[in-house]
Design a protein around this motif. Structure first.
Motif, PDB file in Angstrom:
ATOM      1  N   TYR A  38      -8.430 -25.062  -2.140  1.00 49.91           N
ATOM      2  CA  TYR A  38      -9.198 -24.612  -3.297  1.00 49.91           C
ATOM      3  C   TYR A  38      -8.410 -24.903  -4.575  1.00 49.91           C
ATOM      4  O   TYR A  38      -8.969 -25.353  -5.569  1.00 49.91           O
ATOM      5  CB  TYR A  38      -9.524 -23.123  -3.186  1.00 49.91           C
ATOM      6  N   GLN A  39      -7.102 -24.668  -4.534  1.00 48.47           N
ATOM      7  CA  GLN A  39      -6.260 -24.952  -5.697  1.00 48.47           C
ATOM      8  C   GLN A  39      -6.283 -26.445  -6.016  1.00 48.47           C
ATOM      9  O   GLN A  39      -6.265 -26.837  -7.186  1.00 48.47           O
ATOM     10  CB  GLN A  39      -4.825 -24.479  -5.448  1.00 48.47           C
ATOM     11  N   ARG A  40      -6.353 -27.279  -4.987  1.00 44.33           N
ATOM     12  CA  ARG A  40      -6.441 -28.735  -5.198  1.00 44.33           C
ATOM     13  C   ARG A  40      -7.717 -29.081  -5.967  1.00 44.33           C
ATOM     14  O   ARG A  40      -7.710 -29.937  -6.859  1.00 44.33           O
ATOM     15  CB  ARG A  40      -6.422 -29.442  -3.844  1.00 44.33           C
ATOM     16  N   LEU A  41      -8.811 -28.390  -5.669  1.00 39.22           N
ATOM     17  CA  LEU A  41     -10.076 -28.633  -6.372  1.00 39.22           C
ATOM     18  C   LEU A  41     -10.003 -28.148  -7.820  1.00 39.22           C
ATOM     19  O   LEU A  41     -10.536 -28.800  -8.722  1.00 39.22           O
ATOM     20  CB  LEU A  41     -11.224 -27.949  -5.635  1.00 39.22           C
ATOM     21  N   VAL A  42      -9.343 -27.025  -8.043  1.00 44.40           N
ATOM     22  CA  VAL A  42      -9.149 -26.529  -9.412  1.00 44.40           C
ATOM     23  C   VAL A  42      -8.357 -27.554 -10.219  1.00 44.40           C
ATOM     24  O   VAL A  42      -8.716 -27.899 -11.356  1.00 44.40           O
ATOM     25  CB  VAL A  42      -8.427 -25.157  -9.405  1.00 44.40           C
ATOM     26  N   THR A  43      -7.293 -28.074  -9.624  1.00 46.77           N
ATOM     27  CA  THR A  43      -6.461 -29.073 -10.299  1.00 46.77           C
ATOM     28  C   THR A  43      -7.239 -30.359 -10.558  1.00 46.77           C
ATOM     29  O   THR A  43      -7.136 -30.949 -11.642  1.00 46.77           O
ATOM     30  CB  THR A  43      -5.209 -29.365  -9.449  1.00 46.77           C
ATOM     31  N   ALA A  44      -8.034 -30.796  -9.590  1.00 46.07           N
ATOM     32  CA  ALA A  44      -8.834 -32.016  -9.769  1.00 46.07           C
ATOM     33  C   ALA A  44      -9.805 -31.851 -10.927  1.00 46.07           C
ATOM     34  O   ALA A  44      -9.979 -32.764 -11.748  1.00 46.07           O
ATOM     35  CB  ALA A  44      -9.590 -32.346  -8.484  1.00 46.07           C
ATOM     36  N   TRP A  45     -10.451 -30.684 -11.024  1.00 45.23           N
ATOM     37  CA  TRP A  45     -11.379 -30.412 -12.128  1.00 45.23           C
ATOM     38  C   TRP A  45     -10.637 -30.458 -13.460  1.00 45.23           C
ATOM     39  O   TRP A  45     -11.093 -31.076 -14.420  1.00 45.23           O
ATOM     40  CB  TRP A  45     -12.039 -29.056 -11.924  1.00 45.23           C
ATOM     41  N   GLN A  46      -9.488 -29.780 -13.517  1.00 42.86           N
ATOM     42  CA  GLN A  46      -8.735 -29.703 -14.767  1.00 42.86           C
ATOM     43  C   GLN A  46      -8.193 -31.057 -15.202  1.00 42.86           C
ATOM     44  O   GLN A  46      -7.989 -31.293 -16.383  1.00 42.86           O
ATOM     45  CB  GLN A  46      -7.590 -28.691 -14.627  1.00 42.86           C
ATOM     46  N   GLU A  47      -7.943 -31.956 -14.257  1.00 40.11           N
ATOM     47  CA  GLU A  47      -7.482 -33.298 -14.609  1.00 40.11           C
ATOM     48  C   GLU A  47      -8.639 -34.222 -14.968  1.00 40.11           C
ATOM     49  O   GLU A  47      -8.505 -35.073 -15.844  1.00 40.11           O
ATOM     50  CB  GLU A  47      -6.679 -33.893 -13.452  1.00 40.11           C
ATOM     51  N   ALA A  48      -9.764 -34.081 -14.287  1.00 41.98           N
ATOM     52  CA  ALA A  48     -10.892 -34.996 -14.500  1.00 41.98           C
ATOM     53  C   ALA A  48     -11.636 -34.713 -15.800  1.00 41.98           C
ATOM     54  O   ALA A  48     -12.044 -35.647 -16.498  1.00 41.98           O
ATOM     55  CB  ALA A  48     -11.859 -34.921 -13.321  1.00 41.98           C
ATOM     56  N   LEU A  49     -11.817 -33.451 -16.131  1.00 38.78           N
ATOM     57  CA  LEU A  49     -12.637 -33.100 -17.299  1.00 38.78           C
ATOM     58  C   LEU A  49     -12.106 -33.696 -18.605  1.00 38.78           C
ATOM     59  O   LEU A  49     -12.873 -34.312 -19.347  1.00 38.78           O
ATOM     60  CB  LEU A  49     -12.786 -31.583 -17.396  1.00 38.78           C
ATOM     61  N   PRO A  50     -10.805 -33.575 -18.928  1.00 38.67           N
ATOM     62  CA  PRO A  50     -10.335 -34.190 -20.184  1.00 38.67           C
ATOM     63  C   PRO A  50     -10.478 -35.710 -20.194  1.00 38.67           C
ATOM     64  O   PRO A  50     -10.771 -36.303 -21.236  1.00 38.67           O
ATOM     65  CB  PRO A  50      -8.868 -33.783 -20.276  1.00 38.67           C
TER      66      PRO A  50
END
Length: 124
Positions: A38-50
């Motif tokens: 789940y943390q990996r998905l949070v990190t992926a979102w935070q990297e992809a959005l910007p």
């Protein structure tokens, strides 16, 4: 313009794991950990959005300039505006697909999982 799907929620300060387990071991104490998947998905979102925002802004500036009547005085201008418009549409669809994939996977992934430490093991 598309509306972004819900983002996976990062672990908040003071957030506690579930109080009890569900199933046959309800009365047994459990040790929980925040799910690394789940943390990996949070990190992926935070990297992809910007990055997706940066790409959108990179196309918005030339699109606005190309639409200006002072920029073009030839038929090629309208074709250029159409091309950039199509790129912006494709980028919007790509953004929606990427963020939806992350959001859907996060919805199917538990936030907390039982930790292997403290679990009873046979023949230990």
């Amino acid at each position: 313009m598309y509306v972004d799907p819900p983002a996976p929620r990062p672990r908040e300060l003071g957030e506690m794991p579930p109080a009890t387990a569900t199933g046959p071991l309800d009365e047994q104490p459990r040790v929980w950990e925040f799910n690394p998947e789940y943390q990996r998905l949070v990190t992926a979102w935070q990297e992809a959005l910007p990055l997706l925002d940066k790409l959108s802004k990179a196309l918005d500036k030339p699109y606005a300039k190309a639409r200006s009547p002072q920029t073009w005085d030839a038929p090629v201008g309208s074709r250029y505006v159409e091309d950039i418009g199509q790129w912006r549409t494709r980028l919007g669809l790509y953004r929606q697909a990427v963020l939806t994939a992350i959001s859907d996977e996060a919805a199917d992934t538990p936030r907390w999982i039982p930790a292997p430490a403290g679990a009873p093991h046979a023949f230990s």
